[in-house]
Design a protein around this motif. Structure first.
Motif, short mmCIF file in Angstrom:
data_model
loop_
_atom_site.label_atom_id
_atom_site.label_comp_id
_atom_site.label_asym_id
_atom_site.label_seq_id
_atom_site.Cartn_x
_atom_site.Cartn_y
_atom_site.Cartn_z
N ASN A 185 37.51 40.28 12.88
CA ASN A 185 38.52 40.83 11.98
C ASN A 185 39.62 41.52 12.79
O ASN A 185 39.32 42.36 13.65
N GLU A 186 40.87 41.13 12.55
CA GLU A 186 42.03 41.90 13.03
C GLU A 186 42.04 42.17 14.54
O GLU A 186 42.21 43.31 14.96
N HIS A 197 31.52 39.70 5.53
CA HIS A 197 32.65 40.43 6.12
C HIS A 197 32.10 41.70 6.71
O HIS A 197 31.58 42.50 5.95
N GLU A 222 32.81 44.62 0.21
CA GLU A 222 33.99 45.31 0.77
C GLU A 222 33.60 46.04 2.05
O GLU A 222 34.36 46.03 3.03
N ASN A 223 32.44 46.66 2.04
CA ASN A 223 32.00 47.43 3.22
C ASN A 223 30.54 47.19 3.62
O ASN A 223 30.15 47.54 4.73
N TRP A 253 41.12 50.52 -2.47
CA TRP A 253 41.39 51.33 -1.27
C TRP A 253 42.84 51.81 -1.22
O TRP A 253 43.16 52.75 -0.50
N GLN A 283 44.72 37.70 4.77
CA GLN A 283 44.29 38.81 3.90
C GLN A 283 45.17 38.99 2.67
O GLN A 283 44.69 39.18 1.58
N TRP A 331 41.03 41.84 -3.24
CA TRP A 331 40.29 42.93 -2.59
C TRP A 331 39.86 43.96 -3.64
O TRP A 331 40.39 45.06 -3.73
N GLU A 345 41.91 38.74 0.91
CA GLU A 345 41.91 40.15 0.47
C GLU A 345 43.14 40.49 -0.37
O GLU A 345 43.71 41.58 -0.24
N LYS A 369 29.57 45.52 7.00
CA LYS A 369 30.24 45.98 8.22
C LYS A 369 29.25 46.69 9.13
O LYS A 369 28.18 47.12 8.69
N HIS A 426 47.49 41.57 1.81
CA HIS A 426 47.74 42.90 1.24
C HIS A 426 49.25 43.06 1.16
O HIS A 426 49.90 43.28 2.19
N HIS A 469 36.97 51.15 12.58
CA HIS A 469 36.04 51.56 11.52
C HIS A 469 34.58 51.25 11.88
O HIS A 469 33.80 50.87 11.03
N TRP A 509 34.70 43.96 14.61
CA TRP A 509 36.00 44.59 14.32
C TRP A 509 36.17 45.72 15.34
O TRP A 509 35.20 46.41 15.67
O1 G3I Z 1 31.05 56.19 1.58
C1 G3I Z 1 31.64 57.23 2.36
C2 G3I Z 1 31.47 58.57 1.70
O2 G3I Z 1 30.10 58.89 1.65
C3 G3I Z 1 32.25 59.63 2.49
O3 G3I Z 1 32.19 60.84 1.82
C4 G3I Z 1 33.71 59.21 2.65
C5 G3I Z 1 34.50 60.18 3.51
O4 G3I Z 1 35.62 59.58 4.09
O5 G3I Z 1 33.75 57.98 3.26
C6 G3I Z 1 33.11 56.96 2.53
O6 G3I Z 1 33.23 55.77 3.23
C7 G3I Z 1 34.48 55.16 3.21
C8 G3I Z 1 34.30 53.72 2.72
O7 G3I Z 1 35.54 53.07 2.79
C9 G3I Z 1 33.81 53.65 1.28
O8 G3I Z 1 34.76 54.16 0.39
C10 G3I Z 1 35.05 55.17 4.61
O9 G3I Z 1 35.34 56.48 5.03
C11 G3I Z 1 36.29 54.35 4.67
O10 G3I Z 1 36.69 54.22 6.04
C12 G3I Z 1 36.02 52.99 4.12
O11 G3I Z 1 37.23 52.28 4.10
C13 G3I Z 1 37.17 50.88 4.03
C14 G3I Z 1 37.97 50.32 5.19
O12 G3I Z 1 38.07 48.91 5.07
C15 G3I Z 1 37.31 50.62 6.53
O13 G3I Z 1 36.05 49.99 6.64
C16 G3I Z 1 37.76 50.45 2.68
O14 G3I Z 1 36.87 50.85 1.63
C17 G3I Z 1 37.94 48.93 2.66
O15 G3I Z 1 38.66 48.56 1.50
C18 G3I Z 1 38.72 48.51 3.89
O16 G3I Z 1 38.79 47.09 3.86
C19 G3I Z 1 39.60 46.50 4.88
C20 G3I Z 1 38.92 45.22 5.31
O17 G3I Z 1 37.61 45.47 5.71
C21 G3I Z 1 39.72 44.52 6.40
N1 G3I Z 1 41.09 44.32 6.01
C22 G3I Z 1 41.80 45.49 5.51
C23 G3I Z 1 41.01 46.15 4.38
C24 G3I Z 1 41.76 47.34 3.83
O18 G3I Z 1 41.86 48.33 4.79
#
Ligand code: G3I
Length: 373
Positions: free
Chosen positions: A157-158, A109, A72-73, A323, A240, A315, A270, A76, A242, A116, A113
């Protein structure tokens, strides 16, 4: 009734019963998504977080149900290049190791991008020349590290907006890598570098809200058609998916049809179906589970029926981790196939049924398309 007519009727009934039995044996035997998927040569996958692999319920459900996983992350930019030029593949390697033990494929993945990204990159005020070198170095380092381990990459991506336009951003025009104003050329360049680093990986463009026929998917279609014409190394488009109860895309089959007619594969990358919840996380309307199931079944069925749709992925898989709740500020949740206790939901059964019912004759054609470069 004359004897021979009676006999004919009996024989016809017996034959019909045998055909039905044969069909039900073919379609009802699958005991997991991966078994049902193997029958029609489709990959069935989910996004994962390697942090949870040590949880037996998480790991066992994954290993039992899926033949493909995608971090998922963990692959990246934030995870793989947390500081300029300093690469870290620890979390991504855990995903690869889990997949190897459980004979799964890994979908990568993503390599590029506009959102993020790590703070050092977003706020770095880099020049065009620096960004050009950084983008090239990142794509080549990550795709080389996972060469032979990741079978398909979301390379970009996107990158497109709702009207099919190229979104502004650091890679395109702020200030970009030297291709500002040249529309999708920076996207093409990312594919060329990914192909250089791993010539065997399937290379995908991945985006949201472009599953059916609309302005955005028209833009993606035009881009990938142009790439194919110019020999840019692209193998597929990720849809994706969603979605929610009120925004299920129409014409998904038609979009898959036009993309695959270009010689590309399509993967559902996703999927989740968000449901309205209250502040305790409970569904506002428990019958929404059936509506959710119907949507999952429809999309899985469309993918299963088209030989050019080579993967169906969600996803995440347990409502315990998604998420959606955070993203919608607690308004929506429970979007996946298993509940928070890892029990299969009606949506799970609907996907299993859709994969199980697909015509097995499609398997060979899909395998040919999946292997094509
Ligand atoms: O792990 C840190 C944590 O230590 C910290 O305290 C916290 C504070 O915000 O953040 C945590 O990291 C987060 C991470 O997810 C893990 O949960 C990030 O802030 C957050 O930005 C991140 O979000 C992810 C997002 O993409 C951005 O990368 C989502 O989990 C993930 O589901 C989402 O996935 C995206 C796909 O890559 C592309 N398509 C859309 C999809 C949904 O948005």
């Amino acid at each position: 009734m004359p004897m021979d007519r009676q006999l004919k009727n009996i024989l016809t009934s017996v034959l019909a019963a045998l055909v039905l039995l044969f069909i039900s044996v073919l379609s009802c035997h699958a005991q997991s998504l991966s078994q049902a998927a193997a029958r029609i040569n489709v990959q069935v996958g989910t996004a994962v977080n390697p942090f949870f692999f040590s949880n037996p319920q998480y790991a066992q459900t994954l290993a039992r149900e899926f033949n493909m996983i995608e971090p998922e992350n963990a692959m990246k930019w934030t995870a793989t290049e947390p500081a300029p030029g300093k690469f870290n593949f620890t979390a991504g390697d855990e995903v690869v190791a889990f997949a190897a033990v459980h004979h799964m494929k890994v979908r990568g993945h993503n390599l590029l991008w506009g959102q993020h990204n790590p703070a050092w990159l977003d706020s770095g005020q880099f020049t065009t020349e620096q960004l050009h070198e950084m983008m090239k170095a990142h794509i080549i380092a990550v795709a080389s590290h996972y060469r032979g381990k990741v079978f398909a990459w979301d390379v970009v991506n996107e990158a497109l907006g709702n009207h099919g336009e190229v979104k502004p951003g650091i890679w395109y025009d702020r200030p970009g890598i030297g291709l500002a104003g040249k529309e999708t050329e920076y996207v093409a360049q990312a594919f060329r570098w990914a192909h250089q680093a791993d010539p065997d990986a399937l290379l995908f463009y991945n985006d949201y809200d472009a599953e059916g026929l609309n302005a955005k998917s028209n833009g993606i279609y035009a881009m990938v058609k142009d790439f194919k014409k110019r020999g840019v190394p692209i193998d597929g488009v990720g849809l994706q998916m969603h979605v929610g109860l009120d925004n299920v895309p129409k014409d998904v089959a038609a979009n898959i049809e036009r993309l695959t007619a270009l010689g590309l594969q399509v993967q559902i990358t996703e999927m989740d179906v968000r449901l309205p919840i209250n502040s305790s996380g409970e569904l506002l309307d428990p019958t929404d589970l059936e509506r959710q199931a119907k949507i999952y079944g429809e999309i899985a069925g469309i993918c299963a029926a088209h030989p050019g749709c080579t993967a169906f992925q969600t996803w995440g898989f347990t409502d315990r981790y998604s998420w959606i709740v955070h993203f919608t500020h607690g308004k929506y949740g429970q979007p996946l196939l298993f509940n928070a206790a890892y029990e299969p939901k009606p949506a799970y059964q609907a996907v299993l049924d859709a994969l199980s019912k697909a015509n097995p004759k499609i398997a060979r054609r899909r395998a040919e398309i999946a292997a094509r470069h």
